[in-house]
Design an enzyme around this catalytic site. Structure first.
Site, PDB file in Angstrom:
ATOM      1  N   GLY A   1      38.155  40.028  51.811  1.00 53.20           N
ATOM      2  CA  GLY A   1      39.560  39.741  51.553  1.00 53.20           C
ATOM      3  C   GLY A   1      40.439  40.942  51.799  1.00 53.20           C
TER       4      GLY A   1
ATOM      5  CB  THR B   1      42.700  40.202  47.167  1.00 50.00           C
ATOM      6  OG1 THR B   1      41.628  40.820  47.871  1.00 50.00           O
ATOM      7  CG2 THR B   1      43.803  39.849  48.135  1.00 50.00           C
ATOM      8  N   GLY B   2      41.685  42.252  44.522  1.00 51.07           N
ATOM      9  CA  GLY B   2      40.885  42.285  43.307  1.00 51.07           C
ATOM     10  C   GLY B   2      39.384  42.249  43.534  1.00 51.07           C
ATOM     11  CE  LYS B   3      38.254  43.609  49.323  1.00 52.35           C
ATOM     12  NZ  LYS B   3      39.708  43.518  49.292  1.00 52.35           N
TER      13      LYS B   3
ATOM     14  CD  GLU C   1      49.131  28.204  60.899  1.00 54.87           C
ATOM     15  OE1 GLU C   1      48.202  27.407  61.101  1.00 54.87           O
ATOM     16  OE2 GLU C   1      49.161  29.338  61.429  1.00 54.87           O
TER      17      GLU C   1
ATOM     18  CG  ASP D   1      46.850  29.568  68.000  1.00 57.33           C
ATOM     19  OD1 ASP D   1      45.863  29.824  67.299  1.00 57.33           O
ATOM     20  OD2 ASP D   1      47.970  29.275  67.562  1.00 57.33           O
TER      21      ASP D   1
HETATM   22  P1  ADP Z   1      40.535  45.551  46.163  1.00 54.29           P
HETATM   23  O1  ADP Z   1      39.249  46.105  45.702  1.00 54.29           O
HETATM   24  O2  ADP Z   1      40.430  44.119  46.628  1.00 54.29           O
HETATM   25  O3  ADP Z   1      41.282  46.386  47.154  1.00 54.29           O
HETATM   26  P2  ADP Z   1      41.295  46.086  43.468  1.00 54.29           P
HETATM   27  O4  ADP Z   1      40.250  45.334  42.744  1.00 54.29           O
HETATM   28  O5  ADP Z   1      41.096  47.540  43.607  1.00 54.29           O
HETATM   29  O6  ADP Z   1      41.513  45.456  44.910  1.00 54.29           O
HETATM   30  O7  ADP Z   1      42.705  45.779  42.801  1.00 54.29           O
HETATM   31  C1  ADP Z   1      43.575  46.790  42.430  1.00 54.29           C
HETATM   32  C2  ADP Z   1      44.305  46.430  41.164  1.00 54.29           C
HETATM   33  O8  ADP Z   1      45.154  45.304  41.370  1.00 54.29           O
HETATM   34  C3  ADP Z   1      43.390  46.016  40.033  1.00 54.29           C
HETATM   35  O9  ADP Z   1      42.980  47.119  39.307  1.00 54.29           O
HETATM   36  C4  ADP Z   1      44.263  45.088  39.214  1.00 54.29           C
HETATM   37  O10 ADP Z   1      45.086  45.801  38.336  1.00 54.29           O
HETATM   38  C5  ADP Z   1      45.147  44.454  40.237  1.00 54.29           C
HETATM   39  N1  ADP Z   1      44.613  43.145  40.660  1.00 54.29           N
HETATM   40  C6  ADP Z   1      44.191  42.825  41.898  1.00 54.29           C
HETATM   41  N2  ADP Z   1      43.765  41.544  41.955  1.00 54.29           N
HETATM   42  C7  ADP Z   1      43.907  41.046  40.709  1.00 54.29           C
HETATM   43  C8  ADP Z   1      43.630  39.754  40.123  1.00 54.29           C
HETATM   44  N3  ADP Z   1      43.122  38.762  40.856  1.00 54.29           N
HETATM   45  N4  ADP Z   1      43.897  39.583  38.810  1.00 54.29           N
HETATM   46  C9  ADP Z   1      44.401  40.596  38.091  1.00 54.29           C
HETATM   47  N5  ADP Z   1      44.675  41.817  38.576  1.00 54.29           N
HETATM   48  C10 ADP Z   1      44.450  42.060  39.869  1.00 54.29           C
HETATM   49 ZN    ZN Z   2      48.107  29.121  65.562  1.00 54.33          ZN
END
Ligand code: ADP
Ligand code: ZN
Length: 603
Positions: free
Chosen positions: A198, A202-204, A422, A498
């Site tokens: 992702g 995005t919170g990985k 889209e 595309d």
């Molecule tokens: P990635 O690893 O995808 O680059 P991070 O996990 O490091 O992203 O996310 C950075 C910060 O953004 C987290 O510490 C959190 O505070 C916030 N965050 C990102 N995604 C989420 C989520 N789905 N829910 C809550 N907080 C989030």
């Molecule tokens: Zn397209």
């Protein structure tokens, strides 16, 4: 958090000092244990008594051995006084040689000191250079890839919002880590590696930590990008170290962030010769992956935003064979994430977070966390006692400006273009019999490059495709571009992928499958040969004239596809406008939203 990499710090200066001390002590001990310092008069007495076996004469000292030591020590040393010594020694028939005085330490010092000074100067210069170059220079020699271990991440699934699908997929791993014995008793096999895919933010990382937190196991983490600037061999050693540490604390989770920096396909690009280090590190990682059994209770989580550049070897069965998509959140997801983060601030009761979620399309979790923080700052600056709607509005504007500069967010007009584009794909797909049904349309940017996406779910796995099916596929690909032309009367660059794909299909139809009447059932395209991994140049096997005919045929096929798409959308222009509006509003349309629209299509 504990840093495991500092334990083998080795300081050359200490080593030298220790070595010199040992030598010095040895020398002194040897000298004092068997040698006595005697007055010169005693020496002369011994000489006259014929009690001296041999002497070594130095500039200032005389060392010698007595024939009969008696109570004295056998070796002696005395200060040299007279100058007719040689005559006297000859008179009493004593063997004598010149003594080479022990100048070992003086010599040692005389060349070690300059070396030290030189070394010091070098370090000093490097450090200064490093500062000028942004600080990275000196770190080359140090191992930058630190292994972090947290025994309790204090993060749970409650802290991660808006990514329910990903959570669902990771639940199984938590179950496994919790009941590892039961799983292994039943012979159950867990995936060794799960790849979280992702866009950044995005919170990985957060998800990986939450998995460790939920399962209450230690969390090891290391970042792929830190391996890049290492000396050859260091990266591989670190990977080995990481797995060794993890084994000791199993069950546990190993998290490798930015896996693409480490696991980029090998031997790609003109510079491939210079990537020995990465290759070694990657090979070590593959070895470790193959070497451990998931029964040991180690689960490997990787994160990347560029899965397409990963070395295929990493994705093979038994390695990172499962992928979990961690996408940008939709409106509901954004609201959930906002709710997680506003717990840390004082929120006014009047604040409508739903509205905030509505105006933050394209924001990632990290952007939203940042937004909440920014809004709190805005409120503080105006001396408010709680964060209100207006503070959020100011903060959103600020962050959007920043994100637009970074090219990560679409502006209003771009979003509109993408929505029509889209919907164009979707409507054309719905109009064609035998096309894979459209299951989701979205204008939430996914990954890098794609601005929106339309997902068609194949009804069955297909290996053989009819000519009509290929033509249909091309028409669907052209749908996006056709919609843009119809509504905005200009073409954007967003459709280039595309077009590429449509052209590829057309080319294959003509050159590979012999599906063009004018050119006949002839294959013009030989599978390119691969020799030792590199593409070799294969000479063209047809004439200039045929080449032109191929070009014309390809153009004809793609034009037909475009025409079909354009005409269909023209007939259904109102429906296109209406559905694009709906897509703009909802950001994502799923089957239930789409079916009523498709039912109204006139073909
Ligand atoms: P990635 O690893 O995808 O680059 P991070 O996990 O490091 O992203 O996310 C950075 C910060 O953004 C987290 O510490 C959190 O505070 C916030 N965050 C990102 N995604 C989420 C989520 N789905 N829910 C809550 N907080 C989030
Ligand atoms: Zn397209």
């Amino acid at each position: 958090m504990k840093n495991l990499s500092g334990k083998t710090k080795f300081n050359t200066a200490y080593f030298f000092i220790a070595m010199m001390a040992v030598l010095l002590i040895q020398d002194i001990w040897q000298a004092t244990s068997t040698t006595a310092r005697i007055p010169y008069s005693d020496f002369q007495k011994h000489l006259k008594e014929n009690n001296i076996k041999e002497v070594m004469i130095g500039e200032k000292n005389i060392r010698g051995t007595l024939l009969k030591p008696g109570e004295n020590k056998a070796n002696f040393i005395t200060n040299r006084v007279d100058s007719d010594l040689v005559e006297q020694l000859s008179k009493y028939d004593v063997k004598y040689t010149q003594m080479i005085e022990n100048t070992f330490f003086r010599d040692l010092l005389s060349w070690i000191l300059p070396v030290f000074i030189f070394f010091g100067l070098w370090v000093f210069l490097l450090k200064r250079m490093g500062k000028n170059m942004g600080g990275g220079f000196m770190s080359v020699g140090k191992s930058k890839a630190k292994i972090y271990v947290e025994t309790d991440t204090k993060t749970t699934f409650k802290d991660v919002a808006g990514v329910d699908e990903a959570k669902q997929e990771l639940k199984e791993i938590i179950e496994f880590l919790k009941n590892q014995e039961r799983y292994s008793k039943l012979g159950g096999r867990m995936p060794k590696g799960v790849l979280l895919v992702g866009p950044p933010g995005t919170g990985k990382t957060l998800l990986a930590k939450a998995v460790a937190g939920e399962a209450a196991v230690p969390f090891f983490s290391i970042s792929g990008s830190e391996f890049v600037e290492m000396f050859v061999g260091v990266g591989a050693a670190r990977v080995r170290d990481l797995f060794e540490q993890a084994r000791k604390q199993a069950p546990c989770i190993i998290f490798i962030d930015e896996l693409d920096a480490l696991g980029r396909a090998r031997g790609v690009g003109p510079m491939s010769g210079g990537h020995d280090e990465k290759e070694q590190t990657l090979n070590q990682l593959l070895t470790e992956l193959d070497g451990f059994d998931s029964k040991e209770g180690i689960v490997l989580l990787g994160a990347t935003n560029r899965p397409e550049v990963l070395d295929q070897a990493l994705l093979r069965a038994g390695r990172f064979d499962r992928q979990v998509l961690v996408d940008r959140p939709d409106k509901i997801g954004r609201l959930q994430i906002l709710n997680v983060h506003v717990k840390k601030i004082t929120l006014s009761e009047k604040t409508d977070l739903e509205k905030v979620a509505a105006i933050t399309a394209g924001f990632t979790g990290a952007d939203l966390a940042n937004l909440v923080n920014e809004a709190a700052l805005v409120a503080t600056r105006r001396n408010g006692d709680a964060v209100e709607d207006d503070d959020f509005n100011v903060a959103v504007e600020r962050i959007i400006a920043g994100l637009e500069r970074k090219n990560r967010l679409l502006n209003e007009f771009e979003r509109k273009v993408v929505a029509h584009h889209e919907m164009g794909h979707a409507l054309v797909a719905a109009s064609l019999k035998g096309c894979d049904p459209v299951h989701k349309v979205s204008i939430i940017p996914r990954g890098i490059g794609a601005l929106g996406y339309t997902i068609q779910r194949p009804t069955e796995d297909r290996f053989l495709m009819k000519k009509e099916e290929l033509e249909n596929k091309m028409a669907v690909l052209m749908g996006g571009r056709a919609a843009e032309k119809l509504i905005f009367e200009h073409l954007s660059t967003g459709a280039s992928d595309d077009l590429n794909r449509a052209t590829d299909i057309a080319r294959s139809m003509v050159m590979k499958y012999g599906m063009n009447d004018a050119l006949g059932p002839v294959t013009y395209d030989k599978e390119s040969n691969y020799f030792l991994g590199g593409p070799s140049y294969s000479p063209r096997t047809f004439s200039e004239e045929t080449a032109r005919e191929i070009d014309i045929a390809v153009k004809g096929i793609t034009s037909n596809a475009f025409e079909y798409a354009y005409n269909l959308l023209n007939t259904n222009k109102d429906l296109l406008l209406e559905s694009a509006e709906k897509l703009l509003d909802q950001e994502t349309l799923v089957e239930e939203d789409l079916q009523p629209i498709f039912d109204r299509l006139s073909v």
